[in-house]
Design a protein around this motif. Sequence first.
Motif, PDB file in Angstrom:
ATOM      1  N   MET A   1       0.837  -1.169   0.000  1.00  0.00           N
ATOM      2  CA  MET A   1       0.000   0.000   0.000  1.00  0.00           C
ATOM      3  C   MET A   1       0.891   1.245   0.000  1.00  0.00           C
ATOM      4  N   VAL A   2       0.537   2.215  -0.791  1.00  0.00           N
ATOM      5  CA  VAL A   2       1.308   3.446  -0.908  1.00  0.00           C
ATOM      6  C   VAL A   2       1.021   4.315   0.309  1.00  0.00           C
ATOM      7  N   LYS A   3       2.066   4.825   0.928  1.00  0.00           N
ATOM      8  CA  LYS A   3       1.919   5.709   2.086  1.00  0.00           C
ATOM      9  C   LYS A   3       1.518   7.088   1.581  1.00  0.00           C
ATOM     10  N   ARG A   4       0.458   7.621   2.116  1.00  0.00           N
ATOM     11  CA  ARG A   4       0.027   8.946   1.686  1.00  0.00           C
ATOM     12  C   ARG A   4       0.692  10.022   2.514  1.00  0.00           C
ATOM     13  N   THR A   5       0.728  11.214   1.981  1.00  0.00           N
ATOM     14  CA  THR A   5       1.306  12.352   2.670  1.00  0.00           C
ATOM     15  C   THR A   5       0.427  12.719   3.859  1.00  0.00           C
ATOM     16  N   SER A   6       1.046  12.990   4.984  1.00  0.00           N
ATOM     17  CA  SER A   6       0.304  13.408   6.175  1.00  0.00           C
ATOM     18  C   SER A   6       0.180  14.926   6.193  1.00  0.00           C
ATOM     19  N   PHE A   7      -1.007  15.400   6.529  1.00  0.00           N
ATOM     20  CA  PHE A   7      -1.254  16.831   6.687  1.00  0.00           C
ATOM     21  C   PHE A   7      -1.433  17.188   8.161  1.00  0.00           C
ATOM     22  N   GLU A   8      -1.041  16.266   9.044  1.00  0.00           N
ATOM     23  CA  GLU A   8      -1.243  16.447  10.482  1.00  0.00           C
ATOM     24  C   GLU A   8      -0.655  17.759  10.999  1.00  0.00           C
ATOM     25  N   ARG A   9       0.466  18.190  10.453  1.00  0.00           N
ATOM     26  CA  ARG A   9       1.138  19.408  10.918  1.00  0.00           C
ATOM     27  C   ARG A   9       0.902  20.603   9.988  1.00  0.00           C
ATOM     28  N   ASP A  10       0.062  20.434   8.982  1.00  0.00           N
ATOM     29  CA  ASP A  10      -0.231  21.522   8.056  1.00  0.00           C
ATOM     30  C   ASP A  10      -0.893  22.665   8.823  1.00  0.00           C
ATOM     31  N   ASP A  11      -0.676  23.891   8.384  1.00  0.00           N
ATOM     32  CA  ASP A  11      -1.289  25.020   9.092  1.00  0.00           C
ATOM     33  C   ASP A  11      -2.726  25.297   8.638  1.00  0.00           C
ATOM     34  N   CYS A  12      -3.237  24.520   7.699  1.00  0.00           N
ATOM     35  CA  CYS A  12      -4.607  24.675   7.208  1.00  0.00           C
ATOM     36  C   CYS A  12      -5.533  23.689   7.934  1.00  0.00           C
ATOM     37  N   PRO A  13      -6.596  24.177   8.572  1.00  0.00           N
ATOM     38  CA  PRO A  13      -7.493  23.275   9.286  1.00  0.00           C
ATOM     39  C   PRO A  13      -8.241  22.305   8.369  1.00  0.00           C
ATOM     40  N   ILE A  14      -8.452  22.672   7.119  1.00  0.00           N
ATOM     41  CA  ILE A  14      -9.097  21.751   6.177  1.00  0.00           C
ATOM     42  C   ILE A  14      -8.171  20.585   5.897  1.00  0.00           C
ATOM     43  N   ALA A  15      -6.900  20.870   5.645  1.00  0.00           N
ATOM     44  CA  ALA A  15      -5.932  19.803   5.403  1.00  0.00           C
ATOM     45  C   ALA A  15      -5.813  18.896   6.620  1.00  0.00           C
ATOM     46  N   ARG A  16      -5.788  19.470   7.813  1.00  0.00           N
ATOM     47  CA  ARG A  16      -5.713  18.659   9.042  1.00  0.00           C
ATOM     48  C   ARG A  16      -6.936  17.764   9.177  1.00  0.00           C
ATOM     49  N   SER A  17      -8.105  18.286   8.849  1.00  0.00           N
ATOM     50  CA  SER A  17      -9.326  17.482   8.909  1.00  0.00           C
ATOM     51  C   SER A  17      -9.254  16.323   7.931  1.00  0.00           C
ATOM     52  N   LEU A  18      -8.769  16.597   6.725  1.00  0.00           N
ATOM     53  CA  LEU A  18      -8.648  15.535   5.731  1.00  0.00           C
ATOM     54  C   LEU A  18      -7.647  14.474   6.168  1.00  0.00           C
ATOM     55  N   ASP A  19      -6.637  14.873   6.921  1.00  0.00           N
ATOM     56  CA  ASP A  19      -5.688  13.902   7.436  1.00  0.00           C
ATOM     57  C   ASP A  19      -6.388  12.919   8.372  1.00  0.00           C
ATOM     58  N   ALA A  20      -7.361  13.402   9.134  1.00  0.00           N
ATOM     59  CA  ALA A  20      -8.066  12.560  10.100  1.00  0.00           C
ATOM     60  C   ALA A  20      -9.186  11.755   9.461  1.00  0.00           C
ATOM     61  N   ILE A  21      -9.958  12.349   8.560  1.00  0.00           N
ATOM     62  CA  ILE A  21     -11.165  11.678   8.051  1.00  0.00           C
ATOM     63  C   ILE A  21     -11.304  11.761   6.542  1.00  0.00           C
ATOM     64  N   GLY A  22     -10.233  12.068   5.826  1.00  0.00           N
ATOM     65  CA  GLY A  22     -10.324  12.405   4.413  1.00  0.00           C
ATOM     66  C   GLY A  22     -10.517  11.284   3.432  1.00  0.00           C
ATOM     67  N   ASP A  23     -10.272  10.033   3.814  1.00  0.00           N
ATOM     68  CA  ASP A  23     -10.507   8.983   2.823  1.00  0.00           C
ATOM     69  C   ASP A  23     -11.972   8.552   2.895  1.00  0.00           C
ATOM     70  N   TRP A  24     -12.505   8.088   1.779  1.00  0.00           N
ATOM     71  CA  TRP A  24     -13.942   7.836   1.729  1.00  0.00           C
ATOM     72  C   TRP A  24     -14.374   6.724   2.667  1.00  0.00           C
ATOM     73  N   TRP A  25     -13.541   5.721   2.904  1.00  0.00           N
ATOM     74  CA  TRP A  25     -13.960   4.646   3.819  1.00  0.00           C
ATOM     75  C   TRP A  25     -14.142   5.184   5.230  1.00  0.00           C
ATOM     76  N   SER A  26     -13.261   6.056   5.667  1.00  0.00           N
ATOM     77  CA  SER A  26     -13.394   6.612   7.019  1.00  0.00           C
ATOM     78  C   SER A  26     -14.686   7.406   7.163  1.00  0.00           C
ATOM     79  N   ILE A  27     -14.989   8.218   6.176  1.00  0.00           N
ATOM     80  CA  ILE A  27     -16.239   8.995   6.198  1.00  0.00           C
ATOM     81  C   ILE A  27     -17.445   8.052   6.249  1.00  0.00           C
ATOM     82  N   LEU A  28     -17.412   6.985   5.456  1.00  0.00           N
ATOM     83  CA  LEU A  28     -18.540   6.054   5.429  1.00  0.00           C
ATOM     84  C   LEU A  28     -18.638   5.247   6.721  1.00  0.00           C
ATOM     85  N   ILE A  29     -17.514   4.923   7.334  1.00  0.00           N
ATOM     86  CA  ILE A  29     -17.540   4.254   8.641  1.00  0.00           C
ATOM     87  C   ILE A  29     -18.183   5.173   9.673  1.00  0.00           C
ATOM     88  N   ILE A  30     -17.807   6.446   9.665  1.00  0.00           N
ATOM     89  CA  ILE A  30     -18.410   7.404  10.598  1.00  0.00           C
ATOM     90  C   ILE A  30     -19.902   7.524  10.328  1.00  0.00           C
TER      91      ILE A  30
END
Length: 157
Positions: A1-30
Amino acid sequence: MVKRTSFERDDCPIARSLDAIGDWWSILIIREALFGSRRFGEFQKKLGLAKNILTVRLRALVDQGILKTAPASDGSAYQEYLLTPKGRGVFPVLVALRQWSEEFDERPEEIATILVDRENGRPVRRLELHAEDGRLLTQADTTLKPRPGKQARQVTA
């Protein structure tokens, strides 16, 4: 599996949110957790997701503090996945995504459900963004400015 770039330390709150819940499976699990799914098998059945992918996504959601594990409520040896306050906080985001799709989908008649108020059965009103004084805001009415003591990066269109 390809490691994706982490936005955990990005200064943009949208990017940080996508780091936590940005893939479609995570959104659908929630989404399924908001509908009441709690067990691994329930998520797998509802989403048709491979066990290995579901395991990784559930672990990530627990690590992010969006879900927590607890002993099964029926006393069995299984564990359940429960939404935390952080996880329940995703609800308005999912409503916004849903309403966006309902407005712009090319085949809205194929959408199987409508979101209604449980108390009266009537459709939920469209989400709106309001200023502190109550005015309705559009994108044109907003801008970004640096947080006090912080220098924001330059945003260009």
